[in-house]
Design an enzyme around this catalytic site. Structure first.
Site, mmCIF file in Angstrom:
data_model
loop_
_atom_site.group_PDB
_atom_site.id
_atom_site.type_symbol
_atom_site.label_atom_id
_atom_site.label_comp_id
_atom_site.label_asym_id
_atom_site.label_seq_id
_atom_site.Cartn_x
_atom_site.Cartn_y
_atom_site.Cartn_z
ATOM 1 C CG HIS A 237 -19.276 -17.342 -30.611
ATOM 2 N ND1 HIS A 237 -20.179 -17.556 -31.628
ATOM 3 C CD2 HIS A 237 -18.604 -16.214 -30.940
ATOM 4 C CE1 HIS A 237 -20.048 -16.601 -32.531
ATOM 5 N NE2 HIS A 237 -19.100 -15.783 -32.135
ATOM 6 C CE LYS B 140 -15.298 -15.864 -34.884
ATOM 7 N NZ LYS B 140 -15.959 -15.690 -33.569
ATOM 8 N NE ARG C 266 -17.891 -9.880 -39.455
ATOM 9 C CZ ARG C 266 -18.380 -10.521 -38.411
ATOM 10 N NH1 ARG C 266 -18.215 -10.030 -37.193
ATOM 11 N NH2 ARG C 266 -19.056 -11.641 -38.571
ATOM 12 C CG ASP D 259 -16.977 -12.733 -31.201
ATOM 13 O OD1 ASP D 259 -18.177 -13.020 -31.360
ATOM 14 O OD2 ASP D 259 -16.075 -13.200 -31.896
ATOM 15 N NE ARG E 93 -15.823 -18.475 -39.288
ATOM 16 C CZ ARG E 93 -16.391 -19.660 -39.493
ATOM 17 N NH1 ARG E 93 -15.634 -20.712 -39.790
ATOM 18 N NH2 ARG E 93 -17.688 -19.819 -39.379
ATOM 19 C CB SER F 149 -22.598 -13.985 -37.608
ATOM 20 O OG SER F 149 -22.472 -12.827 -38.385
ATOM 21 C CE LYS G 219 -21.966 -13.309 -30.663
ATOM 22 N NZ LYS G 219 -20.686 -12.659 -30.990
ATOM 23 C CB THR G 220 -21.487 -6.785 -31.534
ATOM 24 O OG1 THR G 220 -20.639 -7.918 -31.748
ATOM 25 C CG2 THR G 220 -20.626 -5.545 -31.371
#
Length: 511
Positions: free
Chosen positions: A200, A181, A303, A237, A41, A218, A222-223
């Site tokens: 988030h 996002k 990604r 997410d 981003r 990130s 988490k994933t």
């Protein structure tokens, strides 16, 4: 006149993207794309139009920077004229699995693959209502570059959010994460106004209907940790926490795949090797088209974007009850936080506002030693209201539903990055599962630097792993490093101290 292809299927969008040279077909039917020079981003190029309906709610500052409506209107007209001379792609979809809170969105893109990305990421029912009316429209002209002198932007890249006109305008970047996002940003603005908490986080559910949520920036896992074969996934997410429970915002997953392992993360690996999955910035063999997931030659931020149904173990409807457990993840590259610690409700609010993780040497230019990152609410770039608005909503829910909270460090142990070693994912999974299932005995030892409670025993985890100081050969070096990190926590929290309760200030970390 712009030729718009509306609501094409995944297969059609893949065909269009290949015909237009937007990407190549991977060995398993993935669409492999390259977003360079932008491989992430551009937060400094994101602006909110200052207008009467939203002005009083927005926490203005470096993250939520203002731009005038006249600037937006002129640039929007230029983008419309640009797209009028090109093919474009349009998708009607929803954000929010809970129909009481879902938002209808139309995504218009210059690239076919951006529309495929949106189709993979958002919720597209098998049958769309004939009277579909978007509440927000995202317009992404990836190849249109702004002229800062003429258009009033910071650079040739722009992400402009206009709550009055209900339009998000994106240009000058191929990175599809801006679409995802920006829509998350919309939900972060709308839900608190309806007494619902946007988060988030990832979320999953156990056999007994016990929901767990995982906060984390990130690279914290988490994933990975929420994709558990024993616990169906709600989402990886972005979620809302309403009066009825947890609901996923999205219909897909956007997983980091750098050094992705088929043995350690089989669900994500399999989903990333299917037809119509979008693979961003991954190196591949030009002959066989096989992915090289270990290479960071293009970026560390590789990604994979795929529909939620590509994960075999998901919750139908993407909703769950009120959480029993909250896991706050950090990847501590200083190597001093314990692998797991119990949090009081006040400490949970403190760590939610702090949102700590650490960047490691080599991931960004100029970083040669661990660097602390504090991203409030574990998602500062996307939080529109003041952070305490979200913290208050979280605190109310923790208290009402008696939620058990834990801090889990997926980073380094035995020394900082470059000296110590990364926490073993098998140990982390065992700790997380034991916490969620209530199998950690109420036998804790106090940790002196951060005020944490460390379990003395966790099933399937060696006792010597649990206290981080014991893992360091040089105890004086550990103490110095822990003091350094405690100081960084303290300095960061000074901005929140005047806005939070005495009970939260009482548990704030002090060096």
């Amino acid at each position: 006149m712009m030729k718009t292809h509306a609501n094409l299927s995944q297969a059609e969008l893949v065909e269009h993207a290949l015909r237009r040279g937007e990407g190549v077909l991977g060995s398993d039917g993935q669409l492999i794309v390259d977003t360079r020079p932008h491989t992430g981003r551009s937060p400094k190029d994101k602006f909110f139009v200052r207008e009467l309906s939203s002005e009083r709610y927005i926490d203005w500052g470096d993250t939520n920077a203002p731009i005038e409506a006249t600037v937006f209107d002129k640039l929007f007209d230029r983008v419309q004229a640009y797209l009028a001379e090109r093919e474009a792609y349009s998708l009607d979809c929803y954000v929010g699995a809970d129909e009481q809170y879902r938002v209808p969105v139309r995504v218009i893109t210059e690239f076919a693959w951006h529309n495929l990305f949106a189709r993979n990421m958002f919720i597209v029912p098998e049958t769309m209502p004939e009277n579909f009316t978007p509440e927000f429209t995202v317009v992404d002209a990836a190849l249109f570059e702004a002229d800062p002198a003429r258009d009033g932007t910071r650079s040739s890249t722009f992400i402009l959010v206009n709550f009055a006109r209900r339009i998000i305008l994106i240009g000058g970047t191929r990175y599809a994460g801006e679409i995802k996002k920006s829509v998350f940003t919309i939900m972060n603005y709308l839900l608190p106004l309806r007494d619902s908490l946007p988060m988030h986080c990832s979320a999953n559910v156990g056999r007994d209907g016990d929901t767990a949520i995982f906060f984390g920036l990130s690279g914290t896992g988490k994933t990975t940790l929420s994709a558990d074969s024993h616990r169906p996934l709600i989402g990886d997410d972005e979620h809302g926490w309403s009066a009825d429970g947890i609901f996923n915002f999205e219909g897909g997953c956007y997983a980091k795949v750098i050094r992705l392992s088929q043995s350690a993360e089989p669900e994500i690996w399999a989903a990333s090797h299917r037809f119509s999955t979008v693979i961003e910035n991954v190196v591949y063999d030009e002959v066989t088209r096989k992915l090289d997931l270990d290479s960071e030659a293009k970026t560390e931020n590789t990604r994979s974007a795929y529909p939620l149904e590509f994960i075999p173990n998901i919750v139908p409807g993407s909703k769950g009850g009120h959480p029993h457990t909250i896991i706050m993840l950090t990847a501590d590259a200083f190597g001093v936080l314990p692998p797991i610690a119990k949090l009081t409700p006040e400490q949970a609010m403190y760590h939610f506002l702090s949102g700590y993780t650490a960047k490691v040497a080599g991931t960004e230019r100029g970083i040669t030693e661990p660097t602390a990152t504090f991203s409030t609410c574990f998602g500062a770039p996307f939080m529109v209201h003041h952070p305490t608005v979200y913290a208050k909503l979280l605190g109310e829910r923790i208290a009402k539903h008696n939620v058990q909270c834990w801090l889990v460090n997926t980073g380094w142990t035995g020394g900082p990055y470059g000296v110590g070693s990364r926490m073993k994912i098998a140990h982390t999974r065992a700790m997380v599962n034991a916490a969620i299932e209530g199998r950690i005995a109420h036998d804790f030892e106090p940790e002196p630097f951060f005020g944490l409670q460390i379990p003395k025993h966790v099933p399937e985890v060696p006792d010597e792993v649990l206290n981080p100081r014991n893992a360091w050969p040089d105890k004086h070096a550990y103490d110095a490093q822990a003091h350094k990190l405690a100081t960084l926590f303290s300095e960061n929290f000074k901005r929140f101290a005047p806005s939070v309760s005495e009970s939260i200030n009482a548990v704030a970390i002090k060096p």
